[in-house]
Design an enzyme around this catalytic site. Structure first.
Site, short mmCIF file in Angstrom:
data_model
loop_
_atom_site.label_atom_id
_atom_site.label_comp_id
_atom_site.label_asym_id
_atom_site.label_seq_id
_atom_site.Cartn_x
_atom_site.Cartn_y
_atom_site.Cartn_z
N GLY A 11 46.80 -29.91 178.55
CA GLY A 11 47.50 -28.93 177.74
C GLY A 11 48.79 -28.50 178.40
O GLY A 11 48.80 -28.16 179.59
N GLY A 13 51.26 -26.68 176.23
CA GLY A 13 51.81 -25.64 175.36
C GLY A 13 50.78 -24.55 175.16
O GLY A 13 50.27 -23.98 176.13
N GLU A 102 46.91 -30.02 166.25
CA GLU A 102 48.19 -30.62 166.65
C GLU A 102 48.72 -31.59 165.58
O GLU A 102 49.41 -32.55 165.89
CB GLU A 102 48.02 -31.37 167.98
CG GLU A 102 47.33 -30.56 169.07
CD GLU A 102 48.12 -29.34 169.50
OE1 GLU A 102 49.35 -29.31 169.26
OE2 GLU A 102 47.54 -28.42 170.06
#
Length: 207
Positions: A11, A13, A102
């Protein structure tokens, strides 16, 4: 029969401050040869279709070089984040969750995650999965001047909240990852947006 490799997600973000479900372990680390930039329109989380916000995407450094005319930090190519190991019993569920989360312009790649131990760089995870925004995806906007980007983020709001809160949470989270973690672009953008907060607060008080 060899055991199946663990399902590890990197990860960089919002996953840093809003981890995926069913994590059994996590470790800070960084990628090499990439940049993290607010170059992805957010129509569905931190903006709207009419007024899209900006969220970060991970971009290959060689791809970014074609778009980085407005970039104040064109030579950085290290991205700090967190490698999450997912409980194998829930791998399919978490894959589906992340694919949906996403969905707006990202593709899945496998990357090596590095760390620094005793001053020495080493790979901590091979073939971690990561959602990468490709320059040919329709939500990619390329490089924007820092001032324009700050203004867009300061004004944008979407179903997941204010765009600037996403920026502030990400900057604070990256600072806490490791003693060596940094992101010059992220921190400079945070400073610009906080200046807009201060400016507009002063103007409101003066009225």
């Amino acid at each position: 029969m060899p055991s199946k490799a663990p399902y590890v997600v990197f990860g960089y973000g919002s996953l840093i401050f809003k981890p995926p479900p069913h994590v059994i372990s996590q470790a800070p680390g960084f990628l090499k040869g990439y940049v993290r930039r607010f170059s992805q329109k957010s129509h569905d989380h931190r903006g709207t279709p009419e007024n899209p916000g900006r969220v970060v995407t991970l971009i290959h450094k060689e791809d970014w070089d074609h778009f980085s005319g407005s970039d104040a930090f064109p030579d950085e190519d290290v991205v700090w984040g967190i490698a999450y190991t997912i409980n194998p019993l829930y791998e399919s569920e978490v894959r589906d969750y992340l694919d949906y989360r996403e969905k707006d312009g990202y593709t899945l790649e496998t990357l090596d995650v590095y760390t620094i131990e005793d001053g020495i760089e080493k790979v901590v995870t091979h073939n971690a999965y990561c959602y990468v925004g490709r320059p040919d995806n329709p939500s990619f906007v390329g490089s924007e001047p820092l001032g324009d980007l700050a203004d867009r983020i300061w004004r944008s709001v979407g179903p997941s909240g204010r765009n600037k809160d996403y920026l502030y949470q990400l900057a604070e989270s990256v600072r806490k990852l490791a003693p060596a973690s940094f992101d010059s672009h992220l921190f400079a953008l945070e400073d610009r947006v906080r200046e807009l907060d201060d400016k507009n607060s002063d103007e409101t008080q003066a009225q």
